[in-house]
Design a protein around this motif. Sequence first.
Motif, short mmCIF file in Angstrom:
data_model
loop_
_atom_site.label_atom_id
_atom_site.label_comp_id
_atom_site.label_asym_id
_atom_site.label_seq_id
_atom_site.Cartn_x
_atom_site.Cartn_y
_atom_site.Cartn_z
N GLY A 102 9.78 102.42 21.18
CA GLY A 102 8.38 102.70 21.47
C GLY A 102 8.21 103.47 22.75
O GLY A 102 8.74 103.08 23.79
N ALA A 133 16.40 105.18 15.90
CA ALA A 133 16.33 103.89 15.22
C ALA A 133 16.97 103.96 13.84
O ALA A 133 17.71 103.05 13.43
CB ALA A 133 14.87 103.44 15.11
N GLN A 142 7.86 99.99 23.85
CA GLN A 142 8.67 98.88 23.36
C GLN A 142 10.05 98.97 24.02
O GLN A 142 10.49 100.06 24.39
CB GLN A 142 8.89 98.98 21.85
N MET A 190 12.46 98.26 11.10
CA MET A 190 12.28 99.17 12.23
C MET A 190 10.82 99.21 12.64
O MET A 190 9.91 99.16 11.81
CB MET A 190 12.75 100.57 11.88
N ALA A 191 10.57 99.32 13.95
CA ALA A 191 9.23 99.49 14.49
C ALA A 191 9.24 100.67 15.45
O ALA A 191 10.04 100.72 16.38
CB ALA A 191 8.78 98.22 15.23
N LEU A 192 8.32 101.63 15.22
CA LEU A 192 8.25 102.85 16.03
C LEU A 192 6.84 103.02 16.56
O LEU A 192 5.87 102.70 15.88
CB LEU A 192 8.61 104.08 15.18
N GLN A 219 2.36 105.23 14.94
CA GLN A 219 3.26 104.08 14.93
C GLN A 219 3.49 103.66 13.49
O GLN A 219 2.70 103.99 12.59
CB GLN A 219 2.71 102.92 15.75
N GLN A 227 17.78 94.85 12.93
CA GLN A 227 16.44 95.03 13.50
C GLN A 227 16.54 96.04 14.63
O GLN A 227 17.43 95.93 15.48
CB GLN A 227 15.88 93.71 14.04
N GLY A 241 5.77 100.64 10.78
CA GLY A 241 6.72 99.59 10.45
C GLY A 241 7.47 100.01 9.20
O GLY A 241 6.85 100.50 8.24
N ASN A 245 14.02 98.84 17.24
CA ASN A 245 12.71 99.41 17.57
C ASN A 245 12.85 100.46 18.65
O ASN A 245 13.85 100.56 19.35
CB ASN A 245 11.71 98.33 17.98
#
Length: 326
Positions: free
Chosen positions: A153, A181, A233, A225-227, A210, A149, A212, A151
């Motif tokens: 941000g 990431a 973040q 991944m979250a951007l 943004q 996992q 996912g 991220n």
Amino acid sequence: MTTYNWGMIGTGVIANEMADALNRVNGSVYAVTALDQDKLRAFAAAKHVTKTYATADELIADPNVDVVYIATPHTYHYAYIKQALNAGKHVFAEKAITVNAKEFDEVQQLAKDKGLILTEGLTLMHMPIYDQVKQLIAAGKLGDINMVQVNFGSLKDYDPQNRFFNKDLAGGALLDIGGYATAFARTFLAEQPNVTLTTAKFFETGVDEQSGIILKNPRQQMAVMALSLRAKQPKRGVVSGTKGYVEISDYPRATTATITYTSDAHATTTQTLTAGNAAEALDYEVRDMQRYIAAGHDDGQLDLSHDVSHIMDGVRNAWGMKFPFE
């Protein structure tokens, strides 16, 4: 340690950091060029640069330049990399090294054909803590790795004209920060992903604001991944296995990794690894680049950049997002 004549293209924020690192590690910066001549002169004076050039063409043509450093918007990287490699120069290009995988594959092959070193400026590839984490995983301390996992941000000011949101300059979260990431995820996946599930929110200019992203490889390992460019973040990566997990905060320039062992159902134990100094992140990049040149190989760093480039292409293809020049 052997020193080299570095020629810098660009005088922005990261170029300022790199010039300081070059002065510390290499002892000097040989040459610099930029479009803004006033900024160029000020940069050269502040960083004690030996030579200034009005154009990148002139800098690349200088026979005394050993390494070309590229710190321009993404869209200029491909042409400058090709030009520098064809001139017999080693190249260190800031991320994203190229806009897409087609460009990347071409410059990777060109570097190979020319016998030159081409490296991407992703700090996490060079931070010492990662050697310790990889050794721990290779020793089986976390068991079988099943999940990653990660991220990233940023909270960029609302400005449709800024390069971060400019589609003509290959803006968007994926190419600006997603490389970190993606590189983190690929580092801890045993194979290149072959499944990509993703969705994105697009900024008014058409770039990804943004997203996912879920990746899965043939071994069924997954990365999530979250951007984001308009929502801050923590920069946090977690690698999870059957015996425990490792958490790495501020992972682009990480110095600490915390391991939690979970194989005992009734108790957990923790361990902390430390290595390196975040303030020296670019120093490590310079040392590694110069070591690669001296050794004639890059320890597989360009292969990692290859996989990152192809993963990011797959993500953009899933969105159906293309840049105007593609």
